[in-house]
Design a protein around this motif. Structure first.
Motif, PDB file in Angstrom:
ATOM      1  N   GLN B 264       0.837  -1.202   0.000  1.00 22.93           N
ATOM      2  CA  GLN B 264       0.000   0.000   0.000  1.00 22.93           C
ATOM      3  C   GLN B 264       0.874   1.256   0.000  1.00 22.93           C
ATOM      4  OE1 GLN B 264      -3.166  -0.391   2.794  1.00 22.93           O
ATOM      5  NE2 GLN B 264      -3.656   1.787   2.701  1.00 22.93           N
ATOM      6  N   LEU B 265       1.938   1.199   0.794  1.00 19.50           N
ATOM      7  CA  LEU B 265       2.873   2.331   0.848  1.00 19.50           C
ATOM      8  C   LEU B 265       3.524   2.550  -0.513  1.00 19.50           C
ATOM      9  CD1 LEU B 265       4.451   4.320   2.837  1.00 19.50           C
ATOM     10  CD2 LEU B 265       6.212   2.577   2.857  1.00 19.50           C
ATOM     11  N   LYS B 266       3.859   1.465  -1.159  1.00 20.50           N
ATOM     12  CA  LYS B 266       4.493   1.544  -2.484  1.00 20.50           C
ATOM     13  C   LYS B 266       3.535   2.205  -3.483  1.00 20.50           C
ATOM     14  CE  LYS B 266       7.150  -1.486  -5.530  1.00 20.50           C
ATOM     15  NZ  LYS B 266       7.434  -2.875  -5.886  1.00 20.50           N
ATOM     16  N   ASP B 268       1.028   4.155  -2.763  1.00 22.68           N
ATOM     17  CA  ASP B 268       0.872   5.563  -2.342  1.00 22.68           C
ATOM     18  C   ASP B 268       2.015   6.403  -2.895  1.00 22.68           C
ATOM     19  OD1 ASP B 268      -1.330   4.961  -0.917  1.00 22.68           O
ATOM     20  OD2 ASP B 268      -0.447   5.237   1.067  1.00 22.68           O
TER      21      ASP B 268
END
Lengths: 176, 281
Positions: B264-266, B268
Motif C-alpha cells: 500500500q505504501l508503495k 501511495d
C-alpha cells in the motif's frame, strides 16, 4: 482504495514502476553520469513529500524482493526514509538503486530472516564510503587527464610556433 | 516480708525533735523511733494510750515505766509529735508516710499489672508467631522434601488416570441417551474432561466442551453422542494440534498484513510521484 490513490489517482503508478525499473546503473560511474539530482536538490524541485515518496517506493521495492519472516512495516519504512533524508541527502536515486541492487545480490552479506531500518542504513553507509573513494579516484584521474591534455596542447602550439618562425626565417634569408 | 518506712536524714533538724533530744537525750530519740516503728506496724497506725503499751515500750527500751509514760505525755502535749484521739495516739508523720507508701504501692501495682498484661499479650503473640513460624518451616521443609516426590506421584497418577481413561475409551453410551437426561450426560462429559485440565488448560477444554456438547435441534443428542467413536484423549490431542496450526497460520497472516501495508505504501508513493510528475529516468 487508499487515500493517496483517491487523492492523486492511480493512472501513473505503472509509469513510475516502469521508470524505476528502467534506471540502469551497473557501477558508480553510471551514477556519476546520471542526470538525476541528489535528494537535497530534488527537495527544491518536488518538495519533501516527493522525496519521501521516492525513497518509500525504493525501499518498498527492496522489501518486496526479500522473502523474510520478519519483514518491515510501512511505519518502519517511513521512519527509515526520514533517517536517510537526514544522513544521505547527497545521494541520487541512482545511488539507492545501485546500493539496493547490490544488497539484493548479497554484496553486503546474507540477510537472515530480518530486514529493518538499521540494516538498510548500514548498507547505505558501506555504499557511500565506497562511492566517496571511487569519486576521489575518478576526480584525480580527471585531473591527470586534464593536465595531460593541457600539456599536449601546449607542446603542439610550441611546435607550430617554431615551424612558423622557421618558415619566416627561411623566407627572409632566402635559405634553401 | 519486711516493711520499710522513710526516715529522712534531717529528721533531727526538726525543732520538735531537737527539743525532745534536749530533754531526753539519745534515749528519748531512740524511744521516739521505736514508737514510730510500732505505729507503722499497727493495722490502724494507732496505739492505745494504755498502761500495758507504756510498760511494753519501757520493757523493750530498757527504761522505766514512769520515764516512758512521761515521755509519751510530753510527745503529745509538749513536742506535738503524737496526737491523742479517742484514747489512742498516732503520729501525723506516720500517717503521711503510710499514705505516701500506699500511693506508691498502688501505682507500682497498677504499673505491674499493665506490664504483666503487656508481657502476657506479647508472649501470646510471640508464642503464636513462633508456632506459626515453626509450622511454616515444617511445611516448607515438608514441601521441599516431598515436592519432587509429590510432583512425580502427581505425574504418575495423571498418566495412570489418562491411561485408564484411554483404556475405557469414552464412547457415547446409546442406552444412556434414553435413560439419562441431557444435563446429566453433559456433566458426565465435563467430568471426563477434568483429568486433562493440567495438560491442555481450561481455555482449550472449555472450547472443546462447548463444541462437542452442542445438541441437535430436538435437544436429545449432543454432537459427541452422534460420533461412532469418541476417544476424549485422542480428540483432545487432535484439537490441540489443530489449534497450534491455527496459531501458526495467524503468524503468517501477520506477515501478510505487513506485506500488504508495504504494498500500500508503495502504491501511495507511486501515486504521489506520478501526481508530482517526477521523471525517474
Amino acid at each position: 482504495m487508499n487515500e493517496n490513490i483517491i487523492k492523486y489517482g492511480n493512472t501513473g503508478i505503472s509509469r513510475i514502476a516502469n521508470e524505476y525499473k528502467a534506471i540502469k546503473v551497473r557501477n558508480e560511474d553510471d551514477v556519476f553520469n546520471s542526470k538525476n539530482k541528489s535528494l537535497i536538490l530534488m527537495t527544491q524541485e518536488i518538495g519533501e513529500i516527493g522525496v519521501r515518496a521516492l525513497l518509500s517506493y525504493a525501499i518498498s521495492d527492496l522489501v518486496d524482493f526479500f522473502n523474510l519472516g520478519k519483514t518491515m512495516t510501512a511505519e518502519q519504512i517511513a521512519q527509515t526514509v526520514e533517517l536517510i533524508i537526514e544522513e544521505f541527502g547527497i545521494l541520487k536515486i541512482d545511488d539507492f538503486k545501485l546500493c539496493f541492487s547490490r544488497a539484493k545480490k548479497g554484496y553486503y552479506g546474507q540477510v537472515y530472516d530480518r530486514l529493518d531500518g538499521q540494516i538498510i542504513l548500514l548498507w547505505l553507509n558501506t555504499y557511500t564510503e565506497n562511492r566517496i573513494n571511487i569519486a576521489e579516484d575518478q576526480s584525480y584521474r580527471n585531473h591527470l587527464e586534464t593536465k595531460q591534455s593541457f600539456l599536449n596542447t601546449s607542446e603542439r602550439l610550441k611546435k607550430e610556433s617554431h615551424k612558423r618562425e622557421l618558415e619566416a626565417f627561411k623566407l627572409k634569408t632566402n635559405y634553401k | 516480708m519486711k516493711n520499710y518506712f522513710s526516715h529522712d536524714y534531717n529528721a533531727s533538724s526538726d525543732p520538735k525533735i531537737i527539743a525532745l533530744i534536749g530533754d531526753y537525750g539519745a534515749v528519748g530519740y531512740g524511744i521516739y523511733w521505736r514508737i514510730v516503728e510500732m505505729l507503722h506496724s499497727e493495722n490502724e497506725h494507732k496505739l492505745p494510750l494504755k498502761e500495758y503499751i507504756i510498760r511494753a515500750i519501757a520493757k523493750q527500751m530498757s527504761t522505766s515505766v514512769e520515764q516512758t509514760s512521761a515521755f509519751i505525755n510530753d510527745c503529745i502535749n509538749v513536742y506535738e509529735l503524737f496526737i491523742e484521739e479517742d484514747g489512742n495516739f498516732y503520729s501525723k508523720r506516720v500517717l503521711e508516710n503510710i499514705e505516701k507508701m500506699e500511693d506508691i504501692k498502688e501505682k507500682r501495682s497498677n504499673a505491674g499489672k499493665i506490664s504483666a498484661e503487656k508481657r502476657k499479650n506479647a508472649t501470646c503473640v510471640e508464642q503464636s508467631l513462633t508456632s506459626v513460624q515453626q509450622n511454616l518451616t515444617s511445611v516448607q521443609q515438608n514441601l521441599t522434601q516431598s515436592n519432587k516426590i509429590k510432583e512425580n506421584k502427581i505425574k504418575e497418577n495423571k498418566i495412570k488416570e489418562i491411561k485408564d481413561i484411554n483404556k475405557d475409551c469414552f464412547v457415547a453410551d446409546k442406552s444412556a441417551i434414553k435413560t439419562k437426561d441431557l444435563e446429566f450426560r453433559k456433566n458426565e462429559f465435563k467430568n471426563n474432561l477434568e483429568p486433562f485440565l493440567e495438560i491442555y488448560g481450561r481455555e482449550l477444554l472449555n472450547d472443546f466442551f462447548r463444541y462437542w456438547t452442542e445438541h441437535n435441534p430436538d435437544g436429545k443428542k449432543m454432537r459427541f453422542e452422534m460420533e461412532k467413536v469418541f476417544d476424549i484423549s485422542k480428540r483432545l490431542k487432535t484439537w490441540s494440534n489443530n489449534e497450534n496450526k491455527f496459531r501458526k497460520a495467524v503468524g503468517i497472516s501477520e506477515r501478510e498484513k505487513r506485506l500488504e501495508g508495504v504494498a500500500q505504501l508503495k502504491a501511495d508513493a507511486a501515486a504521489i510521484l506520478n501526481h508530482l510528475n517526477v521523471k525517474l529516468s
